[in-house]
Design an enzyme around this catalytic site. Sequence first.
Site, mmCIF file in Angstrom:
data_model
loop_
_atom_site.group_PDB
_atom_site.id
_atom_site.type_symbol
_atom_site.label_atom_id
_atom_site.label_comp_id
_atom_site.label_asym_id
_atom_site.label_seq_id
_atom_site.Cartn_x
_atom_site.Cartn_y
_atom_site.Cartn_z
ATOM 1 N N ASP A 243 6.552 3.389 1.890
ATOM 2 C CA ASP A 243 6.141 1.827 1.826
ATOM 3 C C ASP A 243 6.513 0.936 3.061
ATOM 4 O O ASP A 243 7.581 0.717 3.046
ATOM 5 C CB ASP A 243 6.599 1.431 0.323
ATOM 6 C CG ASP A 243 6.250 0.028 0.182
ATOM 7 O OD1 ASP A 243 5.180 -0.441 0.758
ATOM 8 O OD2 ASP A 243 6.827 -0.598 -0.634
ATOM 9 N N LYS A 250 7.729 -4.806 5.623
ATOM 10 C CA LYS A 250 9.123 -5.115 5.325
ATOM 11 C C LYS A 250 9.914 -5.052 6.655
ATOM 12 O O LYS A 250 9.271 -4.613 7.855
ATOM 13 C CB LYS A 250 9.525 -3.679 4.549
ATOM 14 C CG LYS A 250 9.052 -3.489 3.206
ATOM 15 C CD LYS A 250 9.497 -2.280 2.653
ATOM 16 C CE LYS A 250 8.769 -1.990 1.342
ATOM 17 N NZ LYS A 250 9.478 -2.969 0.357
ATOM 18 N N ASP A 261 10.231 5.844 -2.317
ATOM 19 C CA ASP A 261 9.565 5.262 -3.174
ATOM 20 C C ASP A 261 8.389 6.000 -3.883
ATOM 21 O O ASP A 261 7.809 5.420 -4.759
ATOM 22 C CB ASP A 261 8.731 4.264 -2.265
ATOM 23 C CG ASP A 261 8.203 2.647 -3.169
ATOM 24 O OD1 ASP A 261 9.073 2.434 -3.922
ATOM 25 O OD2 ASP A 261 7.424 2.116 -2.713
ATOM 26 N N GLU A 322 2.826 -3.144 -4.123
ATOM 27 C CA GLU A 322 1.636 -2.082 -4.387
ATOM 28 C C GLU A 322 1.824 -1.178 -5.494
ATOM 29 O O GLU A 322 0.944 -0.483 -6.004
ATOM 30 C CB GLU A 322 1.421 -1.292 -2.892
ATOM 31 C CG GLU A 322 2.167 -0.153 -2.564
ATOM 32 C CD GLU A 322 3.892 -0.479 -2.451
ATOM 33 O OE1 GLU A 322 4.775 0.452 -2.953
ATOM 34 O OE2 GLU A 322 4.227 -1.681 -2.325
ATOM 35 N N ARG A 324 2.672 -1.382 -8.363
ATOM 36 C CA ARG A 324 2.306 -1.846 -9.870
ATOM 37 C C ARG A 324 0.888 -1.845 -9.724
ATOM 38 O O ARG A 324 0.159 -1.557 -10.577
ATOM 39 C CB ARG A 324 2.921 -3.245 -10.074
ATOM 40 C CG ARG A 324 2.296 -4.274 -9.238
ATOM 41 C CD ARG A 324 3.139 -5.618 -9.199
ATOM 42 N NE ARG A 324 4.437 -5.489 -8.597
ATOM 43 C CZ ARG A 324 5.176 -6.432 -8.795
ATOM 44 N NH1 ARG A 324 4.767 -7.671 -9.305
ATOM 45 N NH2 ARG A 324 6.544 -6.374 -8.347
#
Length: 471
Positions: A243, A250, A261, A322, A324
């Site tokens: 991610d 990030k 992740d 992302e 969810r």
Amino acid sequence: MSEIIPATLALPLPLIASREQAVPIHCIVKGGLDGLVDKVPPAALRFARATGFDGKPGSHLLVPAADGSLGLVLFGTGGAFENEPYGFGALSAALPPGTYEIATPLGPIEATAATLGWVMGRYAFRRYKDDDGKPAPLLVPPVGADLDQVRRTAEAVFLIRDLVNTPASDLGPAELAEAAVRVATAHDARVNIIVGDDLIEAGYPMVHAVGRASERSPRLIDLTWGEAGLPRVTLVGKGVCFDTGGLNLKTGSYMALMKKDMGGAAHVLGLAHMIMDAGLPVRLRVLIPAVENSVSGNAMRPGDVLNSRKGLTVEIGDTDAEGRLILADALAEADEERPELLIDMATLTGAARVALGPDLPAMFTPDDELAAAITDAGLDQRDPVWRLPLWAPYDKWLDSRVADLNNVSDGGMAGAVTAALFLKRFVTETPSWVHFDVFAWAPKPGPGRPIGAEAYAIRALYALIADRYGA
């Protein structure tokens, strides 16, 4: 270089049946040396007192025999150490090679826990480093230990750790799907995998939208096992193999651990292995949306509106939320079948870690009876969980002016709660649904738990499923 997981999940356990020349391990509580007066030679007690050993939980003392060989081991248990799920891992990681047996009488539950802890203490992630070749100390399992349960639990935990510890360079969506196929093959389960643009036609638009920016195609992994007429248990795991945060990129420090992740996906594969290995009488389904959240010209943007499998439209407030999105499509698919039990697991929010730290998975469910049962199972298995509320007044924080809902709320408060409320919008037909927000990582070492990937809640969930549907 080794494979992500072997063709078989079977582990060579550091256990031995023969008691020949086994060194006894005596368990004591802090300050409990006097309780060994009739159990060990007087010279051993004198040696222990001379060294200042007092049985502090987790400590051990090697006591020599008269001929200079290792005569016995004293091991401190009790007190705070009783909360360690793999307490005996402190011994198996520290003792010299040899054969050992626990001389202190244990009940069946304690015998199984001690044996599992011993096995956990031998874990190391060795894919990229040569083994040091040091022989493992072997344990004669104590009477009453459930060795089948020890084996399947160790296999599940080691599988989870290996998958989560593997960097994204060697574990993308395709490799995660391969791992699922291997688990399925070991148990004669069936797997269907939908890849790339086929996700749109199959009705998983948000899985596609999150994963389309990567050169590694997104996919939906669908594993089924068991007879059709049995109670339906469905597991959904977040499989974001790396991610970046997407266009809401990030920073480096927050991206450093993002190989983990896909920890939710690893967890449901480990739990599925336990269920299938035990032959529990359920109809099991495992759904894993597997993606890499990358940055490219076709990446989803803040402000985009996505369609979902449920028919709800979702405005993207943050491309770094992302997980969810892909879970929502998979949960909507699972919800269509109305399973008797629906469990999803995900490394979903930093807010859950701020609230509960690394060791306590956040649990969300509208089913009070289910929450109580899982909590009790967690305490019994020393695999604790902590329930957080699906606080209905916060649901309006997900309102969007242009779509049915936003994928994030305004502001940073109650982030784990609003993420769970987002998922709840996609589970409308299944009363017994529970969402776990797990860290999947141990930032500090503990007995049987080195720094790195870790499994949480699967022992509690396995115990609940075995109790609810019959072993």
